[in-house]
Design an enzyme around this catalytic site. Sequence first.
Site, PDB file in Angstrom:
ATOM      1  N   MET A   1     -44.713  -1.664  -6.754  1.00  0.00           N
ATOM      2  CA  MET A   1     -43.463  -2.419  -6.826  1.00  0.00           C
ATOM      3  C   MET A   1     -43.658  -3.926  -6.962  1.00  0.00           C
ATOM      4  O   MET A   1     -42.710  -4.647  -7.258  1.00  0.00           O
ATOM      5  CB  MET A   1     -42.585  -2.119  -5.613  1.00  0.00           C
ATOM      6  CG  MET A   1     -43.157  -2.523  -4.268  1.00  0.00           C
ATOM      7  SD  MET A   1     -42.816  -4.223  -3.718  1.00  0.00           S
ATOM      8  CE  MET A   1     -41.044  -4.190  -3.522  1.00  0.00           C
ATOM      9  N   TYR A   2     -44.874  -4.443  -6.751  1.00  0.00           N
ATOM     10  CA  TYR A   2     -45.102  -5.874  -6.913  1.00  0.00           C
ATOM     11  C   TYR A   2     -44.940  -6.240  -8.391  1.00  0.00           C
ATOM     12  O   TYR A   2     -45.677  -5.740  -9.256  1.00  0.00           O
ATOM     13  CB  TYR A   2     -46.501  -6.277  -6.452  1.00  0.00           C
ATOM     14  CG  TYR A   2     -46.768  -6.082  -4.978  1.00  0.00           C
ATOM     15  CD1 TYR A   2     -45.737  -5.905  -4.058  1.00  0.00           C
ATOM     16  CD2 TYR A   2     -48.073  -6.078  -4.493  1.00  0.00           C
ATOM     17  CE1 TYR A   2     -45.999  -5.729  -2.705  1.00  0.00           C
ATOM     18  CE2 TYR A   2     -48.342  -5.913  -3.134  1.00  0.00           C
ATOM     19  CZ  TYR A   2     -47.301  -5.726  -2.254  1.00  0.00           C
ATOM     20  OH  TYR A   2     -47.570  -5.552  -0.920  1.00  0.00           O
ATOM     21  N   SER A   3     -43.985  -7.096  -8.668  1.00  0.00           N
ATOM     22  CA  SER A   3     -43.660  -7.469 -10.058  1.00  0.00           C
ATOM     23  C   SER A   3     -43.353  -6.239 -10.902  1.00  0.00           C
ATOM     24  O   SER A   3     -43.536  -6.237 -12.117  1.00  0.00           O
ATOM     25  CB  SER A   3     -44.788  -8.286 -10.697  1.00  0.00           C
ATOM     26  OG  SER A   3     -44.910  -9.550 -10.076  1.00  0.00           O
ATOM     27  N   LEU A   4     -42.892  -5.167 -10.224  1.00  0.00           N
ATOM     28  CA  LEU A   4     -42.546  -3.910 -10.890  1.00  0.00           C
ATOM     29  C   LEU A   4     -43.640  -3.436 -11.832  1.00  0.00           C
ATOM     30  O   LEU A   4     -43.402  -3.101 -12.994  1.00  0.00           O
ATOM     31  CB  LEU A   4     -41.205  -4.046 -11.629  1.00  0.00           C
ATOM     32  CG  LEU A   4     -39.977  -4.262 -10.721  1.00  0.00           C
ATOM     33  CD1 LEU A   4     -38.715  -4.393 -11.543  1.00  0.00           C
ATOM     34  CD2 LEU A   4     -39.844  -3.122  -9.709  1.00  0.00           C
TER      35      LEU A   4
END
Length: 330
Positions: free
Chosen positions: A58-61
């Site tokens: 989910m980090y920076s998708l």
Amino acid sequence: MKYVQLGSSGLRVSRICLGCMTYGTSKWRPWVLDEVDARPFYRQAVEAGINFFDTADMYSLGVSEEVTGRALREFTNREETVLATKVHFPMSKAPNMGGLSRKHIVQACDASLRRLGIEYIDLYQIHRFDPAVAIDETLAALDHLVRQGKVLHIGASSGSAWRMAQALSTSERNGWARFISMQNHYNLIYREEEREMVPLCLHEGIGMIPWSPLGRGLLARPRPADSRIPSAGTARAESDDYSHKLYDASSDWDVVDAVERIAKARGVAMAEIALAWLLARPGVAAPIVGASKTGHLDAAIRAVDIELSADECAALEAPYATHDVRGFRS
């Protein structure tokens, strides 16, 4: 750099883990560094002997995984590197794109492998526990990935001790892969983990890799003239709404003051003192450090060699006041 086994597993990791939430795309969060600005931090970490890198889908998708994968393929040997990522938070608003169902875990793992550009993940972690899904389904899916060779070890992040105990018991009862690590919220101004989670991890041989080891930057600089929690004078603190949910007690500044006094007496950065304290705590393998300036990573690396005296530790711990549980929902 020093290295340690992650809990009772055979996996050896550097005492500092580079957290990669800071690297990806500024379109996701304004304080995130784009790839061209992020690459020097991976190089600096590798050259300092750091072999442990933590990201999440989910980090920076997903972009953080892409940036991390490209950098590590260039700067490291895969066999020497411990690469960790996480699954749980939604990747879109569509059904089955978040949580810890078997469907999402399996498809999320495949997506992470593609973005990272690797054949297996060293440490695959649940980003949070999912009360909507039976723990048996989650653990069976993770065990399936281990048996396929897509994942070598599994870990957890941020949850109640009873949920962690339930997960360990379920894995043992079924002969499934077992969590080897807990990525928990633990630092000098948030020590509630010492009540239940830390004793559980010590008893069960679970290595701890704390997130937010510097309290979102609060422990890295002196108390400001306007000491309203959680403003720490950084772009992230000013735009990161989550900080307000973690740190809002005026008593936290008393701990910051104690860190400042000891740092001044030793002639080192405050971050070095705060990290040295955490590195010396029982069961802590590698705090996860985010760095947006080269000095951040330099301080973390220096902290590995600092040994605090019993009196210094007592002075750091004395101002602590109890907090409500922060960092996860039970």
